[in-house]
Design an enzyme around this catalytic site. Structure first.
Site, PDB file in Angstrom:
ATOM      1  N   GLU A 111       0.846  -1.204   0.000  1.00 36.83           N
ATOM      2  CA  GLU A 111       0.000   0.000   0.000  1.00 36.83           C
ATOM      3  C   GLU A 111       0.878   1.249   0.000  1.00 36.83           C
ATOM      4  OE1 GLU A 111      -2.756   1.042  -0.531  1.00 36.83           O
ATOM      5  OE2 GLU A 111      -4.413  -0.049   0.383  1.00 36.83           O
ATOM      6  N   ASP A 115      -4.484   4.481   6.476  1.00 35.58           N
ATOM      7  CA  ASP A 115      -5.125   5.634   7.090  1.00 35.58           C
ATOM      8  C   ASP A 115      -6.070   5.101   8.179  1.00 35.58           C
ATOM      9  OD1 ASP A 115      -6.209   8.132   7.494  1.00 35.58           O
ATOM     10  OD2 ASP A 115      -6.814   8.479   5.455  1.00 35.58           O
ATOM     11  N   ASP A 171      -2.653  10.966  -4.280  1.00 28.46           N
ATOM     12  CA  ASP A 171      -3.285  11.975  -5.132  1.00 28.46           C
ATOM     13  C   ASP A 171      -4.233  12.896  -4.379  1.00 28.46           C
ATOM     14  OD1 ASP A 171      -5.330   9.925  -4.657  1.00 28.46           O
ATOM     15  OD2 ASP A 171      -6.500  11.010  -6.169  1.00 28.46           O
TER      16      ASP A 171
HETATM   17  C1  PRP Z   1      -5.966   5.040  -0.359  1.00 25.81           C
HETATM   18  C2  PRP Z   1      -4.763   4.143  -0.137  1.00 25.81           C
HETATM   19  C3  PRP Z   1      -5.357   2.941   0.499  1.00 25.81           C
HETATM   20  C4  PRP Z   1      -6.527   3.508   1.285  1.00 25.81           C
HETATM   21  C5  PRP Z   1      -6.114   3.645   2.709  1.00 25.81           C
HETATM   22  O1  PRP Z   1      -6.570   4.681  -1.561  1.00 25.81           O
HETATM   23  O2  PRP Z   1      -4.118   3.832  -1.341  1.00 25.81           O
HETATM   24  O3  PRP Z   1      -5.811   1.985  -0.433  1.00 25.81           O
HETATM   25  O4  PRP Z   1      -6.835   4.800   0.745  1.00 25.81           O
HETATM   26  O5  PRP Z   1      -7.153   4.221   3.435  1.00 25.81           O
HETATM   27  P1  PRP Z   1      -7.807   3.503   4.692  1.00 25.81           P
HETATM   28  O6  PRP Z   1      -6.708   2.990   5.555  1.00 25.81           O
HETATM   29  O7  PRP Z   1      -8.583   4.633   5.327  1.00 25.81           O
HETATM   30  O8  PRP Z   1      -8.717   2.410   4.196  1.00 25.81           O
HETATM   31  P2  PRP Z   1      -7.649   5.603  -2.269  1.00 25.81           P
HETATM   32  O9  PRP Z   1      -9.028   5.137  -1.879  1.00 25.81           O
HETATM   33  O10 PRP Z   1      -7.333   7.028  -2.046  1.00 25.81           O
HETATM   34  O11 PRP Z   1      -7.440   5.204  -3.801  1.00 25.81           O
HETATM   35  P3  PRP Z   1      -6.136   5.383  -4.718  1.00 25.81           P
HETATM   36  O12 PRP Z   1      -5.095   4.433  -4.203  1.00 25.81           O
HETATM   37  O13 PRP Z   1      -6.618   5.015  -6.066  1.00 25.81           O
HETATM   38  O14 PRP Z   1      -5.704   6.821  -4.606  1.00 25.81           O
END
Ligand code: PRP
Length: 195
Positions: A111, A115, A171
């Protein structure tokens, strides 16, 4: 003080959307090499399947696999939560699944950031149910102050404060992913959102 250089490698140019650089290219490079070394040691004599979670992890995964000396395969998954309100319910949808089964394989989920932990919590459980030999978690960034679900991270790049960061795969509105460093986004970029 950190400057926010533009993408050109020449004279330092302050990017107007950048508040400050949080993690430089050099720091990222050193960390990726370090994680690559650790994975190579931990998986000596084994083959590892790295699973990048689109889209954010793509750049980290691309650099990381080139620092690993044991046999590596990689694949991608794409997931989506049901939007902001239901994200807190932990519901995650798989938009793109793996190409092959993972039974008996040593998996590392890669990842860009952990978050709330909801995405990885779901994915780790989902992948464990497919009978792999092992599942480990690797992330470049970790924002523990935002955690809702606990996540056991095996390879953790940088623990960061709760700030809006972009670059190196991360992003805002699908922009800034190609920046080679991690920067704090200037609030003026998203302040008037929805107006
Ligand atoms: C982001 C990141 C993880 C997720 C983490 O993806 O790449 O997959 O959020 O967040 P969490 O711990 O709160 O679940 P995002 O949904 O922004 O998509 P992307 O990777 O396409 O930018």
């Amino acid at each position: 003080m950190s400057f926010c250089a533009g993408l050109s490698k020449g004279a330092l140019r302050v990017h107007p959307d950048c508040e400050r650089i949080l993690i430089s290219e050099e720091e990222i490079r050193a960390k990726v090499a370090d994680i690559g070394r650790r994975i190579s040691n931990d998986y000596a004599g084994k083959e590892v399947l790295m699973i990048g979670i689109l889209k954010g992890a793509m750049i980290f995964l691309a650099d990381l696999v080139r620092e690993i000396t044991v046999p590596v395969q990689y694949d991608f998954m794409a997931v989506s939560s049901y939007g902001a309100s239901s994200k807190s319910s932990g519901e995650v949808r798989i938009l793109k699944d793996l190409e092959y089964g993972v039974e008996g394989r040593h998996i590392i989920v890669v990842e860009d950031i952990v978050d709330t932990g909801l995405t990885l919590n779901y994915l780790a459980e989902n992948l464990k149910s497919r009978d792999p030999a092992s599942v480990k978690i690797c992330t470049l960034l970790d924002k523990p102050s935002r955690r809702i679900e606990p996540v056991e991270i095996d390879y953790n790049g940088f623990v960061i404060p709760d700030e809006f960061v972009v670059g190196y795969g991360l992003d805002y509105s699908d922009r800034y992913r190609n920046f080679p460093y991690i920067m704090v986004l200037s609030p003026k970029v998203y302040m008037n959102e929805g107006e």
